[in-house]
Design a protein around this motif. Structure first.
Motif, PDB file in Angstrom:
ATOM      1  N   HIS A  21       0.826  -1.210   0.000  1.00 44.95           N
ATOM      2  CA  HIS A  21       0.000   0.000   0.000  1.00 44.95           C
ATOM      3  C   HIS A  21       0.858   1.258   0.000  1.00 44.95           C
ATOM      4  N   VAL A  22       1.864   1.299   0.870  1.00 49.07           N
ATOM      5  CA  VAL A  22       2.704   2.492   0.966  1.00 49.07           C
ATOM      6  C   VAL A  22       3.481   2.703  -0.330  1.00 49.07           C
ATOM      7  N   GLY A  23       3.919   1.609  -0.957  1.00 50.90           N
ATOM      8  CA  GLY A  23       4.631   1.730  -2.224  1.00 50.90           C
ATOM      9  C   GLY A  23       3.731   2.256  -3.331  1.00 50.90           C
ATOM     10  N   TYR A  24       2.578   1.650  -3.490  1.00 49.56           N
ATOM     11  CA  TYR A  24       1.668   2.090  -4.552  1.00 49.56           C
ATOM     12  C   TYR A  24       1.076   3.460  -4.251  1.00 49.56           C
ATOM     13  N   ASN A  25       0.968   3.812  -2.986  1.00 48.53           N
ATOM     14  CA  ASN A  25       0.509   5.151  -2.624  1.00 48.53           C
ATOM     15  C   ASN A  25       1.480   6.216  -3.130  1.00 48.53           C
ATOM     16  N   ALA A  26       2.776   5.929  -3.028  1.00 49.78           N
ATOM     17  CA  ALA A  26       3.773   6.879  -3.547  1.00 49.78           C
ATOM     18  C   ALA A  26       3.590   7.081  -5.045  1.00 49.78           C
ATOM     19  N   ARG A  27       3.351   5.986  -5.758  1.00 48.70           N
ATOM     20  CA  ARG A  27       3.139   6.099  -7.199  1.00 48.70           C
ATOM     21  C   ARG A  27       1.869   6.902  -7.498  1.00 48.70           C
ATOM     22  N   ALA A  28       0.818   6.662  -6.705  1.00 47.91           N
ATOM     23  CA  ALA A  28      -0.439   7.367  -6.930  1.00 47.91           C
ATOM     24  C   ALA A  28      -0.293   8.866  -6.672  1.00 47.91           C
ATOM     25  N   ILE A  29       0.412   9.216  -5.607  1.00 54.04           N
ATOM     26  CA  ILE A  29       0.626  10.628  -5.306  1.00 54.04           C
ATOM     27  C   ILE A  29       1.527  11.258  -6.358  1.00 54.04           C
ATOM     28  N   ALA A  30       2.502  10.495  -6.851  1.00 54.26           N
ATOM     29  CA  ALA A  30       3.373  11.006  -7.921  1.00 54.26           C
ATOM     30  C   ALA A  30       2.550  11.347  -9.157  1.00 54.26           C
ATOM     31  N   ARG A  31       1.496  10.577  -9.406  1.00 55.11           N
ATOM     32  CA  ARG A  31       0.635  10.887 -10.555  1.00 55.11           C
ATOM     33  C   ARG A  31      -0.049  12.248 -10.378  1.00 55.11           C
ATOM     34  N   LEU A  32      -0.416  12.573  -9.138  1.00 53.54           N
ATOM     35  CA  LEU A  32      -1.005  13.887  -8.895  1.00 53.54           C
ATOM     36  C   LEU A  32       0.012  15.007  -9.116  1.00 53.54           C
ATOM     37  N   VAL A  33       1.248  14.764  -8.720  1.00 54.65           N
ATOM     38  CA  VAL A  33       2.291  15.771  -8.930  1.00 54.65           C
ATOM     39  C   VAL A  33       2.552  15.948 -10.428  1.00 54.65           C
ATOM     40  N   GLU A  34       2.528  14.833 -11.161  1.00 52.74           N
ATOM     41  CA  GLU A  34       2.686  14.909 -12.622  1.00 52.74           C
ATOM     42  C   GLU A  34       1.532  15.686 -13.247  1.00 52.74           C
ATOM     43  N   TRP A  35       0.330  15.509 -12.692  1.00 55.42           N
ATOM     44  CA  TRP A  35      -0.840  16.267 -13.141  1.00 55.42           C
ATOM     45  C   TRP A  35      -0.599  17.758 -12.950  1.00 55.42           C
ATOM     46  N   ALA A  36      -0.095  18.130 -11.788  1.00 54.47           N
ATOM     47  CA  ALA A  36       0.177  19.540 -11.505  1.00 54.47           C
ATOM     48  C   ALA A  36       1.263  20.102 -12.415  1.00 54.47           C
ATOM     49  N   ALA A  37       2.197  19.255 -12.799  1.00 56.80           N
ATOM     50  CA  ALA A  37       3.309  19.715 -13.649  1.00 56.80           C
ATOM     51  C   ALA A  37       2.889  19.891 -15.100  1.00 56.80           C
ATOM     52  N   SER A  38       2.015  18.997 -15.577  1.00 56.64           N
ATOM     53  CA  SER A  38       1.684  18.963 -16.999  1.00 56.64           C
ATOM     54  C   SER A  38       0.301  19.516 -17.335  1.00 56.64           C
ATOM     55  N   SER A  39      -0.553  19.646 -16.318  1.00 55.30           N
ATOM     56  CA  SER A  39      -1.958  20.032 -16.498  1.00 55.30           C
ATOM     57  C   SER A  39      -2.753  18.965 -17.248  1.00 55.30           C
ATOM     58  N   VAL A  40      -2.180  17.765 -17.386  1.00 58.49           N
ATOM     59  CA  VAL A  40      -2.886  16.626 -17.968  1.00 58.49           C
ATOM     60  C   VAL A  40      -3.420  15.770 -16.821  1.00 58.49           C
ATOM     61  N   GLU A  41      -4.736  15.591 -16.759  1.00 56.67           N
ATOM     62  CA  GLU A  41      -5.336  14.877 -15.640  1.00 56.67           C
ATOM     63  C   GLU A  41      -4.829  13.445 -15.545  1.00 56.67           C
ATOM     64  N   THR A  42      -4.265  13.113 -14.397  1.00 55.57           N
ATOM     65  CA  THR A  42      -3.778  11.760 -14.128  1.00 55.57           C
ATOM     66  C   THR A  42      -4.245  11.362 -12.735  1.00 55.57           C
TER      67      THR A  42
END
Length: 255
Positions: A56-77
């Motif tokens: 859970h903690v590992g996949y949570n990091a990946r999931a939160i990273a997707r939100l950061v990528e969303w903020a960086a690119s403005s592409v919804e992830t």
């Protein structure tokens, strides 16, 4: 060219990033103290082994990273395709070999840290959506991760306790939990009094302050947060209508 240091310049955000990374390091230390065979043991979460917690903690990091990528690119992830996909991912991760499970945690933590590091200063205000449907600025992802790594380090049941969690994290966590109760209306008649939050005699009060005869939960900050998070009830006392037999009432559901 990628940054060699965090692009964020806000001092408060820089401190929050440091706290998240310290929590990640603490989780890593508690995980490394477990032998591979001990990963099969039970965690403090009902129905979850330590393997489930690590996955859970590992996949949570990946999931939160997707939100950061969303903020960086403005592409919804989104964090997850669906709640079912999230659960399936955790269950799959729990079946990985010990070395693969440990690598999942290590690599996902580094990935998230790099995404934070390289997020331009202005993009921290960009809005993203959490798995619960809340719209928040990207800066909220730091607290989301901080909460996960510190609390789940305790859930590994490898020696960590709520006493190991920094006071600032505990105070914010308790505010989060009691705010969730208030929104749902499950804090009615429940008053939380925290004694000596930082060893300086300071006290805090949360919950239903309007009740005439509330059930009062009292204790030091780590013990109160442990109870509020549904992880135990040692070191605290209860008095009032909700505890007529001096038994500790269960805390309302948090998440």
């Amino acid at each position: 060219m990628v940054a060699r240091h965090d692009l964020a310049t806000d001092p408060r955000l820089q401190e929050e990033l440091l706290q998240a990374r310290r929590g990640t390091a603490f989780f890593a230390r508690k995980l490394n103290e477990l032998a591979d065979s001990e990963l099969d043991g039970a965690s403090l979460l009902a129905g979850w082994s330590r393997r489930h917690v690590v996955a859970h903690v590992g996949y949570n990091a990946r999931a939160i990273a997707r939100l950061v990528e969303w903020a960086a690119s403005s592409v919804e992830t989104p964090m997850y395709a669906s709640p079912e996909a999230r659960n399936q991912e955790i269950n799959f991760g729990a079946t990985l070999s010990p070395i693969a499970l440990r690598n999942l945690f290590d690599h996902s933590a580094v990935h998230l840290s790099v995404e934070w590091r390289d997020l331009p200063d202005a993009n921290w205000a960009h809005e993203v959506r959490t798995a619960q449907g809340r719209t928040v600025p990207a800066s909220e992802t730091v607290w989301m991760r901080t909460r996960e790594v510190w609390v789940h380090a305790v859930d590994l049941d490898s020696g960590a306790t709520f006493n190991d969690i920094p006071t600032s994290v505990l105070e914010r966590l308790l505010k989060d939990i009691t705010s969730a109760w208030k929104i749902r209306g499950t804090d009615t008649g429940l008053l939380i009094k925290v004694n000596d939050t930082a060893g300086n005699g300071t006290s805090l009060t949360f919950g239903d302050t309007t009740a005439g005869e509330p059930t009062i939960i009292t204790g030091p900050l780590p013990a109160v947060v442990e109870w509020a998070a549904g992880r135990g009830n040692s070191g605290i006392t209860a008095a009032g209508p909700g505890a007529p037999t001096q038994e500790m009432p269960a805390a309302p559901a948090w998440i």
